[in-house]
Design a protein around this motif. Structure first.
Motif, short mmCIF file in Angstrom:
data_model
loop_
_atom_site.label_atom_id
_atom_site.label_comp_id
_atom_site.label_asym_id
_atom_site.label_seq_id
_atom_site.Cartn_x
_atom_site.Cartn_y
_atom_site.Cartn_z
N ARG A 153 48.00 34.48 36.32
CA ARG A 153 47.98 34.20 37.75
C ARG A 153 47.99 35.50 38.56
NH1 ARG A 153 51.89 31.10 37.69
NH2 ARG A 153 53.53 32.48 38.48
N GLN A 154 48.80 36.45 38.14
CA GLN A 154 48.85 37.73 38.84
C GLN A 154 47.53 38.48 38.72
OE1 GLN A 154 52.25 39.57 37.05
NE2 GLN A 154 53.71 38.63 38.47
N THR A 155 46.96 38.42 37.52
CA THR A 155 45.66 39.08 37.34
C THR A 155 44.60 38.43 38.22
OG1 THR A 155 46.24 39.62 35.06
CG2 THR A 155 43.92 39.73 35.64
N ASP A 156 44.64 37.09 38.29
CA ASP A 156 43.68 36.39 39.16
C ASP A 156 43.87 36.80 40.62
OD1 ASP A 156 42.65 35.11 37.00
OD2 ASP A 156 43.71 33.21 37.34
N VAL A 157 45.14 36.96 41.03
CA VAL A 157 45.40 37.37 42.41
C VAL A 157 44.84 38.75 42.67
CG1 VAL A 157 47.22 37.98 44.04
CG2 VAL A 157 47.40 35.90 42.70
N VAL A 158 45.05 39.67 41.72
CA VAL A 158 44.51 41.03 41.88
C VAL A 158 42.99 40.98 41.97
CG1 VAL A 158 44.27 43.29 40.80
CG2 VAL A 158 46.47 42.12 40.78
N GLU A 159 42.37 40.20 41.09
CA GLU A 159 40.91 40.11 41.12
C GLU A 159 40.42 39.48 42.42
OE1 GLU A 159 39.87 37.94 37.65
OE2 GLU A 159 40.18 39.64 36.28
N THR A 181 47.02 33.42 52.85
CA THR A 181 47.90 32.64 51.99
C THR A 181 47.34 32.48 50.58
OG1 THR A 181 46.84 30.63 52.81
CG2 THR A 181 48.85 31.33 53.90
N ASN A 182 46.04 32.67 50.41
CA ASN A 182 45.47 32.61 49.07
C ASN A 182 45.39 33.98 48.42
OD1 ASN A 182 44.98 29.84 49.17
ND2 ASN A 182 43.12 30.16 50.38
N GLY A 183 46.01 34.96 49.04
CA GLY A 183 45.97 36.32 48.52
C GLY A 183 47.26 36.71 47.86
N LEU A 184 47.95 37.69 48.44
CA LEU A 184 49.13 38.24 47.80
C LEU A 184 50.28 37.26 47.70
CD1 LEU A 184 49.26 41.85 49.23
CD2 LEU A 184 48.39 41.06 47.05
N THR A 185 50.29 36.25 48.57
CA THR A 185 51.43 35.32 48.52
C THR A 185 51.51 34.59 47.19
OG1 THR A 185 50.03 33.70 49.64
CG2 THR A 185 51.54 34.97 51.00
N LEU A 298 51.08 45.37 39.96
CA LEU A 298 51.30 45.78 41.35
C LEU A 298 50.76 47.18 41.61
CD1 LEU A 298 54.90 44.37 41.87
CD2 LEU A 298 52.77 43.50 42.84
N VAL A 299 50.89 48.09 40.65
CA VAL A 299 50.32 49.42 40.83
C VAL A 299 48.80 49.35 40.93
CG1 VAL A 299 49.96 51.65 39.71
CG2 VAL A 299 52.24 50.64 39.77
N ALA A 300 48.18 48.51 40.10
CA ALA A 300 46.72 48.34 40.18
C ALA A 300 46.32 47.75 41.53
CB ALA A 300 46.24 47.44 39.05
N LEU A 301 47.13 46.80 42.00
CA LEU A 301 46.84 46.21 43.31
C LEU A 301 46.95 47.26 44.41
CD1 LEU A 301 46.25 43.60 44.85
CD2 LEU A 301 48.72 43.26 45.03
N GLY A 302 47.98 48.11 44.34
CA GLY A 302 48.13 49.17 45.34
C GLY A 302 46.95 50.11 45.35
N SER A 303 46.42 50.43 44.17
CA SER A 303 45.25 51.31 44.11
C SER A 303 44.04 50.67 44.77
CB SER A 303 44.94 51.63 42.64
OG SER A 303 43.77 52.40 42.53
N SER A 304 43.84 49.35 44.53
CA SER A 304 42.71 48.65 45.15
C SER A 304 42.86 48.62 46.67
CB SER A 304 42.62 47.24 44.58
OG SER A 304 41.58 46.52 45.19
N ILE A 305 44.08 48.37 47.14
CA ILE A 305 44.32 48.33 48.59
C ILE A 305 44.05 49.70 49.20
CG2 ILE A 305 46.08 48.00 50.36
CD1 ILE A 305 47.39 45.96 48.51
N ALA A 306 44.48 50.75 48.52
CA ALA A 306 44.29 52.12 49.04
C ALA A 306 42.82 52.45 49.19
CB ALA A 306 44.98 53.12 48.12
N GLN A 307 42.01 52.11 48.18
CA GLN A 307 40.59 52.41 48.26
C GLN A 307 39.94 51.65 49.41
OE1 GLN A 307 39.17 54.77 46.41
NE2 GLN A 307 41.14 55.10 45.41
#
Length: 696
Positions: A153-159, A181-185, A298-307
């Motif tokens: 589920r977390q991987t799906d959220v990141v993707e 609401t369909n994103g990070l939540t 979460l670190v991977a998600l932060g990298s995607s947000i930063a880019q």
């Protein structure tokens, strides 16, 4: 478990039941529950299963709540009640109980329901046993499945978040993706905070929910004792696994967020190209700690947000630069022109619905010209980028220069096309140039691939005016087709000329003609004031959206101050036709008398005769004489002589013995004003005389 009141009725003869000794050998306890009295008897082995000493138990089912957690007790009550209601003979389930040392133990129970001859339940006999070893393997598989499901589920959220962030063009778009609401939540975060690094400080750009903002943290220094400041300083994430840890590490912040019931938090630096661009915090109220998998996700998600954030910031910087360039290229102010009211508007394109804005090459311009004339320009350079804006600015300047030099509308358009072709660009431009004589209302229109103008009449009706057109600017020069047909229309006092780019009428999936008709209907029903009408049209364009920018120019010829024509007389004079020339002179004398300009009769007749003679002598076709009587701020008689030649008349020095060359000098001396206008493939030479006598 369900509570039953005690009863004074005698207990059954075989109560309590005596289990087979083999049950005790297998560590299985038994119970006998009298539903009438509410007594719940347990044998010694059952006491061991519940981790209770005999002196700690009073024989009541409700007393077991000290070992059975409330959620489990509620579930067991519901299970037994349903079995009794359904008429079942037995029931069974697994449940958890809390031991003396606080550990949870899986337990299994099975009960047999006894009923009387009427079917009424009165007794439950059953067993309880420790199921920890039995369920350990099942629980292990279950926990692994839960962990795998959470990880998936977390991987799906990141993707999903990464895919959504790929379409984010502005910082607001990035924030909207994070708040979705369909994103990070889906990660379970109950609160979010994000800040951008600006000049050694962190500026908060997003926080939620609404009651989560901490006063004084809208802008903070990087060296302050806040978690976002810390991750920006160290460029490393911070995972806070308990409320106690949060309170200990960040005592300044913690008292302000205790109402959020935070149990853990993750703060991530947003790093792009080895430098921090911001930080994000995810706060949780239903979890303790972070597994290695959680941290990696979460670190991977932060990298995607930063880019995505850096890309959005660069996009906004480019758009600010481009918008500034475009605004610099458009006229800063529109000159006030006597005899007309003008309103101009520009609206940038909207890309992707309500997400962000883009620029384009649309422009407008208003050029005051001598002799009570004004030039109105509307155009659109191909493309939506800084190059289109730069080309637009250069093209606007040269069009203004050519018009101010006194060239005819066709020549202005032809020279602008050559300029664009030689500009070493692959862009072309559509354009419409209208030169209006506010005194007479005559408008000369040249169209280069642009949409037709609209005219709103004083009675409120609006119509499209078909105008002969040529190729767009740049293309007409490339293909050697520089001849631009000139169309003439008349703008009555109180009428409004509507010029716009196609962004105002084009809609995806609709025909251009339908868009023009819809625009004409809006103009017809809109206010007569050009500024209010312009606001209405742009407001509707904003509501409709669209991926093209819009330029709009409205020019309304004033009805009260502008001169009004009280008659027009016209005479066609063919070359070599003395009778037609004599009729023209007779027409002039009759008009002079009828319009009360007798005191200027000789001068008017002489000037008209000179203009007609010049047209017949220096051109190959016929001449058309037009007489107009104009009223307004003053009263004037206007003479117009049209011919088919585009060659402009010029004054010559006749010398002392010359017999020609004094015609234009004579016209300039006798008339109160004169000039030349382009008319289609030819021209019109005009002169005016102020009439000071009695009103006609």
């Amino acid at each position: 478990m369900a509570e039953r009141g005690a009863s004074e009725l005698s207990l059954p003869d075989d109560w309590p039941a005596h289990p087979d000794p083999i049950l005790a050998l297998n560590r299985i306890g038994s119970f006998d529950w009298d539903l009438v009295s509410g007594l719940f008897h347990m044998d010694a082995q059952a006491h061991e299963v519940f981790d209770l000493r005999p002196d700690e138990y009073d024989g009541r089912a409700e007393s077991l709540s000290v070992r059975v957690p409330r959620p489990e007790s509620t579930r067991l009550d519901a299970l037994v009640a349903q079995a009794i209601k359904d008429g079942s003979e037995n029931y069974g389930t697994y449940f958890r109980l809390r031991l003396r040392d606080g550990r949870l133990r899986w337990t299994h129970t099975q009960g047999y329901i006894r009923r009387d001859e009427t079917g009424r339940p009165y007794r439950v006999i059953g067993i309880v046993r420790d199921a920890t070893r039995e369920l350990s393997e099942i629980e292990s598989h279950r926990e692994r499945a839960i962990r795998d499901e959470a990880r998936r589920r977390q991987t799906d959220v990141v993707e999903t978040a990464t895919a959504a962030l790929a379409h984010a063009r502005t910082v607001d778009d990035v924030i909207e993706v994070l708040r979705d609401t369909n994103g990070l939540t889906r990660l379970g975060a109950t609160s979010l905070v994000m800040g951008l690094v600006e000049a050694g400080r962190i500026r908060l750009v997003a926080d939620g929910p609404d009651n989560s903002f901490v006063p004084g943290t809208r802008v903070t220094r990087i060296d302050e004792p806040y978690p976002m400041s810390e991750v920006v300083r160290t460029l490393g994430p911070r995972f806070i696994e308990s409320p106690e840890e949060f309170a200990e590490r960040y005592p300044v912040l913690w008292p302000h967020i205790t109402h959020l019931d935070i149990t853990s938090a993750a703060y991530l630096p947003l790093i792009a190209q080895a430098r921090p661009v911001g930080a994000i915090g995810l706060l949780y109220s239903d979890r303790y700690g972070f597994s290695p998998e959680d941290r990696n996700v979460l670190v991977a998600l932060g990298s995607s947000i930063a880019q995505s954030l850096q890309r959005a910031m660069l996009y906004e910087q480019e758009m600010d630069l481009a918008a500034g360039l475009q605004q610099a290229m458009l006229p800063r102010t529109i000159p006030s022109v006597p005899g007309c009211d003008v309103a101009v508007r520009y609206r940038a394109a909207t890309i992707g619905g309500t997400l962000g804005r883009d620029i384009g090459g649309d422009w407008y311009d208003l050029i005051p010209l001598p002799g009570g004339r004004v030039g109105a320009v509307i155009g659109d350079v191909q493309g939506h980028d800084t190059h289109a804006a730069a080309v637009m600015g250069q093209l606007r300047i040269v069009l203004r220069a050519y018009a101010a030099e006194g060239h005819t509308p066709a020549t202005v358009m032809a020279r602008a096309s050559v300029f664009l072709h030689e500009l070493d660009t692959d862009r072309f431009a559509t354009c419409l140039y209208a030169e209006a004589d506010l005194t007479t209302g005559v408008v000369q229109v040249v169209r280069a691939g642009h949409i037709d103008p609209l005219v709103r009449d004083p009675d409120g009706t609006c119509r499209r005016v078909p105008v002969a057109g040529g190729l767009p600017l740049g293309l007409s020069a490339e293909f050697g087709r520089l001849d631009c047909p000139v169309s003439t229309l008349e703008l009555d006092p109180g009428s409004t000329l509507v010029l716009c780019t196609d962004g105002l009428v084009e809609q995806p999936g609709t025909d251009l003609g339908d868009g023009v008709r819809a625009l004409a209907a809006t103009v017809a029903s809109g206010p007569s004031d050009v500024r209010e009408l312009a606001d209405l049209l742009i407001r509707e364009a904003e509501e409709r959206g669209g991926e093209d920018d819009v330029a709009l120019l409205l020019l309304r010829r004033r009805g009260l101050e502008a001169p009004r024509s009280h008659g027009r007389l016209q005479q066609h004079v063919a070359p070599g036709d003395p009778e037609a020339l004599a009729e023209a002179r007779h027409l002039i004398r009759a008009a002079v008398r009828a319009w009360g300009a007798g005191e200027h009769g000789d001068e008017i007749e002489l000037v008209a005769d000179e203009l007609i003679t010049n047209a017949l002598m220096h051109t190959e076709g016929a001449a058309v004489l037009t007489l107009r009587f104009l009223t307004g701020a003053d009263r004037r008689l206007r003479i117009e002589v049209e011919d088919s030649s585009s060659a402009l008349p010029r004054r010559r020095d006749a010398g002392e013995s010359g017999v020609s060359g004094r015609g234009l000098l004579l016209v300039e001396t006798l008339a109160d004003g004169w000039g030349v206008e382009a008319r289609g493939g030819g021209k019109c030479v005009w002169s005016e005389f102020l009439v000071r006598g009695p009103r006609a």
